[in-house]
Design a protein around this motif. Structure first.
Motif, PDB file in Angstrom:
ATOM      1  N   LEU A 158       0.830  -1.200   0.000  1.00 44.87           N
ATOM      2  CA  LEU A 158       0.000   0.000   0.000  1.00 44.87           C
ATOM      3  C   LEU A 158       0.870   1.259   0.000  1.00 44.87           C
ATOM      4  N   ALA A 159       1.918   1.269   0.825  1.00 45.19           N
ATOM      5  CA  ALA A 159       2.828   2.417   0.861  1.00 45.19           C
ATOM      6  C   ALA A 159       3.462   2.654  -0.503  1.00 45.19           C
ATOM      7  N   ALA A 160       3.863   1.580  -1.171  1.00 42.80           N
ATOM      8  CA  ALA A 160       4.469   1.716  -2.501  1.00 42.80           C
ATOM      9  C   ALA A 160       3.463   2.289  -3.492  1.00 42.80           C
ATOM     10  N   CYS A 161       2.232   1.815  -3.459  1.00 44.73           N
ATOM     11  CA  CYS A 161       1.209   2.338  -4.368  1.00 44.73           C
ATOM     12  C   CYS A 161       0.934   3.814  -4.091  1.00 44.73           C
ATOM     13  N   LEU A 162       0.875   4.181  -2.817  1.00 38.76           N
ATOM     14  CA  LEU A 162       0.650   5.580  -2.454  1.00 38.76           C
ATOM     15  C   LEU A 162       1.786   6.460  -2.967  1.00 38.76           C
ATOM     16  N   LEU A 163       3.031   6.019  -2.775  1.00 40.30           N
ATOM     17  CA  LEU A 163       4.177   6.818  -3.205  1.00 40.30           C
ATOM     18  C   LEU A 163       4.305   6.874  -4.724  1.00 40.30           C
ATOM     19  N   ASN A 164       4.034   5.769  -5.376  1.00 35.13           N
ATOM     20  CA  ASN A 164       4.165   5.750  -6.830  1.00 35.13           C
ATOM     21  C   ASN A 164       3.060   6.555  -7.512  1.00 35.13           C
ATOM     22  N   ASP A 165       1.851   6.510  -6.960  1.00 35.38           N
ATOM     23  CA  ASP A 165       0.722   7.238  -7.562  1.00 35.38           C
ATOM     24  C   ASP A 165       0.676   8.702  -7.140  1.00 35.38           C
ATOM     25  N   HIS A 166       1.154   8.986  -5.928  1.00 40.54           N
ATOM     26  CA  HIS A 166       1.041  10.349  -5.383  1.00 40.54           C
ATOM     27  C   HIS A 166       2.336  10.737  -4.656  1.00 40.54           C
ATOM     28  N   PRO A 167       3.443  10.825  -5.375  1.00 38.89           N
ATOM     29  CA  PRO A 167       4.736  11.104  -4.727  1.00 38.89           C
ATOM     30  C   PRO A 167       4.778  12.440  -4.003  1.00 38.89           C
ATOM     31  N   GLN A 168       3.852  13.340  -4.329  1.00 38.63           N
ATOM     32  CA  GLN A 168       3.827  14.644  -3.668  1.00 38.63           C
ATOM     33  C   GLN A 168       3.537  14.535  -2.172  1.00 38.63           C
ATOM     34  N   ARG A 206      -2.397  -0.203  21.934  1.00 40.84           N
ATOM     35  CA  ARG A 206      -2.009  -1.294  22.811  1.00 40.84           C
ATOM     36  C   ARG A 206      -2.129  -2.642  22.098  1.00 40.84           C
ATOM     37  N   ALA A 207      -3.170  -2.783  21.273  1.00 44.68           N
ATOM     38  CA  ALA A 207      -3.386  -4.043  20.568  1.00 44.68           C
ATOM     39  C   ALA A 207      -2.374  -4.256  19.448  1.00 44.68           C
ATOM     40  N   ALA A 208      -1.958  -3.183  18.796  1.00 42.66           N
ATOM     41  CA  ALA A 208      -1.068  -3.295  17.631  1.00 42.66           C
ATOM     42  C   ALA A 208       0.403  -3.262  18.004  1.00 42.66           C
ATOM     43  N   GLY A 209       0.741  -2.669  19.138  1.00 33.43           N
ATOM     44  CA  GLY A 209       2.135  -2.402  19.443  1.00 33.43           C
ATOM     45  C   GLY A 209       2.630  -1.197  18.654  1.00 33.43           C
ATOM     46  N   PHE A 210       3.924  -1.007  18.626  1.00 35.87           N
ATOM     47  CA  PHE A 210       4.520   0.129  17.921  1.00 35.87           C
ATOM     48  C   PHE A 210       4.801  -0.270  16.475  1.00 35.87           C
ATOM     49  N   CYS A 211       4.309   0.533  15.548  1.00 38.52           N
ATOM     50  CA  CYS A 211       4.362   0.218  14.122  1.00 38.52           C
ATOM     51  C   CYS A 211       4.985   1.375  13.351  1.00 38.52           C
ATOM     52  N   LEU A 212       5.607   1.063  12.241  1.00 42.71           N
ATOM     53  CA  LEU A 212       6.213   2.097  11.404  1.00 42.71           C
ATOM     54  C   LEU A 212       6.327   1.618   9.967  1.00 42.71           C
ATOM     55  N   ALA A 213       5.887   2.468   9.063  1.00 46.80           N
ATOM     56  CA  ALA A 213       6.184   2.305   7.640  1.00 46.80           C
ATOM     57  C   ALA A 213       7.141   3.435   7.283  1.00 46.80           C
TER      58      ALA A 213
END
Length: 264
Positions: A158-168, A206-213
């Motif tokens: 998803l991050a790749a699609c977001l960056l490739n389609d909308h790099p701004q 709390r359920a997810a923990g610490f996350c980062l993309a």
């Protein structure tokens, strides 16, 4: 519909080339789990689609509704919206991505989708179109919600699609701080400023923990053009452990690319 695991399950992580989608590293990458505010990658992706399809503009003004503010619990992140104020969609996008404003997510979803359920339907439709097989969105902001789930692989795609389609969007996610009225808060992505890091999205429940993309663009020996990598880590036990792991994975990813180029 996937069943999310808890943050106590093993860390999930993946590193991929944003342009080619080639996977460089993966570990428990397909475990379905709560993605916290990495959800907002899809909130933003769906918002861009609405702008393109329905004639909306980022300069368009939104009147903040009571529910956009009061439905956000005291322990949730926000951008400081006030009921009745008017704010542009572009400003909501900044509040969404820089300080992870759940109030921004609610206001954006209501305005662009007509309602949160309608916007969620759009988010899930995009997930199917992008082939995110471990993903089901039950929240537009990423708060802990039954059946709300994704995986490290899906979030990286998803991050790749977001960056490739909308790099701004990188001009937004690279910002270190955000102010709106009397509200001010720093971007929680501590990797900003590292070699080539200019995004992308943090998350915690709390359920997810610490996350980062995280994403970084660096020159690679033997490559004519700089390469952009994306690393996603879900379920870390602390912010410090998450940041250290993602730094390590990005460094390993670029080192692997350099080694491949030298062998070619």
């Amino acid at each position: 519909m996937p069943s999310p695991t808890s943050a106590r399950d093993p860390l999930s992580s993946i590193t991929l080339d944003a342009a080619t989608l080639t996977v460089i590293h993966q570990h428990n990458a397909d475990i379905a789990r709560q993605p916290a505010s990495l959800t907002k990658l899809m909130t933003a992706y769906a918002a861009y689609a609405c702008i393109g399809e329905y004639g909306h503009s980022w300069d368009e003004t939104v009147t903040v509704a009571d529910d956009d503010v009061h439905a956000v619990a005291d322990d949730e992140t926000r951008m400081g919206l006030v009921p009745g104020e008017t704010v542009t969609l572009g400003r909501l996008l900044e509040g969404l991505m820089i300080v992870s404003g759940n109030d921004a997510a609610l206001a954006m979803a209501r305005h662009l989708g007509g309602s949160q359920p309608a916007f969620l339907e759009r988010m899930n439709r995009h997930a199917r179109q992008l082939g995110l097989r471990s993903t089901w969105f039950a929240s537009v902001s990423g708060i802990t919600t039954p059946r709300h789930a994704s995986s490290a692989r899906d979030m990286a795609m998803l991050a790749a699609c977001l960056l490739n389609d909308h790099p701004q969007i990188l001009a937004i996610t690279a910002q270190r701080a955000f102010e709106h009225g009397s509200f001010s808060r720093n971007n929680q992505n501590a990797l900003l400023g590292d070699d080539g890091v200019d995004g992308l999205k943090t998350g915690y429940t709390r359920a997810a923990g610490f996350c980062l993309a995280a994403t970084a663009c660096r020159a690679v020996p033997g490559r004519a053009q700089p390469v952009r990598l994306i690393t996603v880590a879900l379920g870390s036990e602390s912010r410090e452990a998450r940041d250290a792991r993602v730094r390590e994975l990005l460094a390993d990813g670029f080192a692997a690319l350099a080694g491949t180029a030298m062998d070619a």
